[in-house]
Scaffold this motif. Structure first.
Motif, PDB file in Angstrom:
ATOM      1  N   VAL A 155      27.316  64.630  87.704  1.00  0.00           N
ATOM      2  CA  VAL A 155      28.529  65.019  86.977  1.00  0.00           C
ATOM      3  C   VAL A 155      28.650  66.540  87.000  1.00  0.00           C
ATOM      4  O   VAL A 155      27.749  67.248  86.530  1.00  0.00           O
ATOM      5  N   THR A 157      30.604  69.514  85.431  1.00  0.00           N
ATOM      6  CA  THR A 157      31.433  69.751  84.253  1.00  0.00           C
ATOM      7  C   THR A 157      30.861  70.928  83.486  1.00  0.00           C
ATOM      8  O   THR A 157      29.845  71.494  83.865  1.00  0.00           O
ATOM      9  N   ASP A 159      28.889  71.426  80.495  1.00  0.00           N
ATOM     10  CA  ASP A 159      28.096  70.451  79.764  1.00  0.00           C
ATOM     11  C   ASP A 159      28.131  70.617  78.251  1.00  0.00           C
ATOM     12  O   ASP A 159      27.738  69.710  77.523  1.00  0.00           O
ATOM     13  N   PHE A 164      32.813  66.242  77.658  1.00  0.00           N
ATOM     14  CA  PHE A 164      31.612  65.686  78.272  1.00  0.00           C
ATOM     15  C   PHE A 164      30.868  64.805  77.273  1.00  0.00           C
ATOM     16  O   PHE A 164      30.325  63.755  77.641  1.00  0.00           O
ATOM     17  N   ARG A 165      30.842  65.206  76.020  1.00  0.00           N
ATOM     18  CA  ARG A 165      30.201  64.369  74.999  1.00  0.00           C
ATOM     19  C   ARG A 165      30.946  63.050  74.828  1.00  0.00           C
ATOM     20  O   ARG A 165      30.323  61.995  74.651  1.00  0.00           O
ATOM     21  N   GLN A 168      29.937  60.825  77.722  1.00  0.00           N
ATOM     22  CA  GLN A 168      28.612  60.247  77.527  1.00  0.00           C
ATOM     23  C   GLN A 168      28.619  59.159  76.454  1.00  0.00           C
ATOM     24  O   GLN A 168      27.966  58.124  76.615  1.00  0.00           O
ATOM     25  N   ILE A 180      22.462  59.864  84.565  1.00  0.00           N
ATOM     26  CA  ILE A 180      23.373  60.976  84.836  1.00  0.00           C
ATOM     27  C   ILE A 180      22.603  62.277  84.965  1.00  0.00           C
ATOM     28  O   ILE A 180      21.762  62.591  84.124  1.00  0.00           O
ATOM     29  N   ASP A 181      22.901  63.015  86.027  1.00  0.00           N
ATOM     30  CA  ASP A 181      22.436  64.391  86.174  1.00  0.00           C
ATOM     31  C   ASP A 181      23.641  65.318  86.045  1.00  0.00           C
ATOM     32  O   ASP A 181      24.663  65.099  86.704  1.00  0.00           O
ATOM     33  N   THR A 182      23.530  66.330  85.188  1.00  0.00           N
ATOM     34  CA  THR A 182      24.648  67.231  84.917  1.00  0.00           C
ATOM     35  C   THR A 182      24.501  68.529  85.700  1.00  0.00           C
ATOM     36  O   THR A 182      23.427  69.139  85.694  1.00  0.00           O
ATOM     37  N   TYR A 183      25.594  68.944  86.345  1.00  0.00           N
ATOM     38  CA  TYR A 183      25.643  70.215  87.062  1.00  0.00           C
ATOM     39  C   TYR A 183      26.736  71.060  86.397  1.00  0.00           C
ATOM     40  O   TYR A 183      27.930  70.779  86.534  1.00  0.00           O
ATOM     41  N   THR A 184      26.314  72.073  85.653  1.00  0.00           N
ATOM     42  CA  THR A 184      27.244  72.870  84.871  1.00  0.00           C
ATOM     43  C   THR A 184      28.076  73.772  85.779  1.00  0.00           C
ATOM     44  O   THR A 184      27.544  74.428  86.682  1.00  0.00           O
ATOM     45  N   ARG A 199      28.415  73.672  93.621  1.00  0.00           N
ATOM     46  CA  ARG A 199      27.701  72.546  93.015  1.00  0.00           C
ATOM     47  C   ARG A 199      27.705  71.329  93.957  1.00  0.00           C
ATOM     48  O   ARG A 199      26.703  70.614  94.076  1.00  0.00           O
TER      49      ARG A 199
END
Length: 409
Positions: A155, A157, A159, A164-165, A168, A180-184, A199
């Motif tokens: 994802v 976004t 974070d 985003f919350r 989730q 899920i792995d987050t990429y800020t 990203r």
């Protein structure tokens, strides 16, 4: 004539200013130009404007904004937060030329036309779409789909954002195991295109994801010009796994929305689509499970019927075989010794038949005997201490426990 008169520099500049003001200095002009650079010093803005033809700069000039309201009004109308986002953008200005004895010629910007800027962005968007169509890659990613549930999702976004919350929360409430792995990254303003592209390149180095989701929440169309960036959309077209775009919530679709496999208006909608994909997969698994289970049950029932038929008809088959031998024997005119041997065979077969009938489990049990069976319902050769066995009688079955070891004779 003035040409033959010796003038001081101040007198010469006065003449130029007087003629300049008299001819063009009192008029306003509407000029189209591209911004090569822009700087801010306190509330003043300094531009370098250029005209480009065939990818070459053919003219340039410097321009100024001394009234800060001119820039603030334009930034508010276009929702631009960083003036550097205007570099290499084509803009329409209302300007007034001036000549100052100290600073010489300059161009004063009186207005920046926001409607023209927005229209130019739309024109750039159409040109980028046509470029991708000409390359034949426009639909490459949009034709991809998730072949199995997205157990591993990358994802892109911001974070720490509320959207985003929400994304989730909806996924967690589904009880599915989303990994899920987050990429800020920035997901607003012009610089977001470079960050999101960076990203995506980072994610492409890892062969572990089923889907990439780019999500943000709310915003005017002017905030989202980064989603029309040619380099970003070109990279998404050729991306090796499906891309989910949830950067909309505006009237107009971005190019990123068009070229992605999944186009969602909000992160909440993106989360619901992922849950729907799981639901569809679960329904398919349930159907396959029911089919396999029914097949096993049918096979087992058929196997039981075949065994039952064989067990019931085995004595009869032997008796029929004996009768056939007896009949064949009577038809044969052979030596008495051979007849004698056939009779022995016949008697043996009859005895075998009687033994099978007499010693069948049911008859043994009805003679007040009992069968001791292990957990697999087989008669064991040996009995182990403290093991559980089943004693089968004609009417009841008992659970027994061996307390001393012995071997069956």
């Amino acid at each position: 004539m003035l040409n033959n008169k010796k003038l001081k520099l101040s007198e010469f500049l006065d003449i130029i200013k007087w003629q300049f003001d008299d001819i063009i200095g009192y008029y306003e002009y509407i000029v189209e130009a591209e911004v090569k650079s822009i700087k801010q010093n306190r509330q003043f803005y300094y531009f370098e404007l250029v005209e480009i033809k065939n990818w070459k700069i053919i003219d340039s000039t410097r321009a100024n904004i001394f009234n800060p309201r001119v820039m603030l009004s334009f930034l508010w109308e276009t929702w631009i937060s960083d003036i550097s986002d205007l570099v290499w953008k084509k803009i329409l200005f209302t300007v007034k030329p001036s000549f100052h004895r100290t600073y010489n010629f300059s161009v004063n910007i009186l207005k920046i036309h926001s409607d023209y800027f927005i229209g130019w962005l739309e024109l750039q968007k159409k040109e980028n779409i046509n470029k991708l169509l000409d390359l034949g890659i426009f639909d490459n990613n949009s034709k991809k789909s998730i072949w199995n549930p997205s157990f591993k999702i990358a994802v892109i976004t911001w974070d720490k954002s509320e959207w985003f919350r929400d994304f989730q929360t909806i996924l967690n409430e589904s009880w599915y195991n989303f990994d899920i792995d987050t990429y800020t990254s920035l997901v607003h303003w012009e610089k977001a295109s470079n960050e999101v592209l960076w990203r995506l390149k980072e994610i492409s180095l890892k062969d572990e994801y089923n889907l990439v989701a780019i999500i943000r929440w709310w915003g005017w169309s002017e905030w989202m010009n980064w989603a029309n960036d040619f380099d970003l959309c070109h990279y998404v077209c050729d991306f090796w796994i499906p891309v989910m775009s949830a950067v909309g919530h505006t009237v107009d679709k971005s190019i990123l929305d068009m070229v992605s496999s999944y186009d969602c208006k909000t992160p909440s909608e993106a989360a619901k689509i992922l849950i729907d994909i799981y639901d569809d997969y679960k329904r398919e698994l349930d159907i396959n499970y029911e089919y396999i289970n029914n097949s096993i049950v049918n096979f087992s029932n058929q196997y039981k019927r075949d065994l039952s038929f064989i067990s019931k008809n085995l004595p009869l088959l032997i008796w029929n075989k004996v009768k056939k031998y007896d009949h064949d024997l009577k038809l044969l005119n052979i030596d008495k010794k051979i007849v004698y041997q056939f009779n022995i065979l016949k008697n043996n077969l009859l005895n075998t038949y009687k033994t099978i009938v007499y010693n069948s489990p049911d008859k043994v049990i009805w003679k007040w005997y009992s069968l001791v069976l292990d957990e697999k319902w087989r008669i064991p050769d040996t009995y182990n201490i403290w093991d559980q066995y089943t004693m089968k009688t004609s009417i009841y079955n008992y659970k027994i426990e061996i307390k001393s070891k012995q071997k069956r004779d």
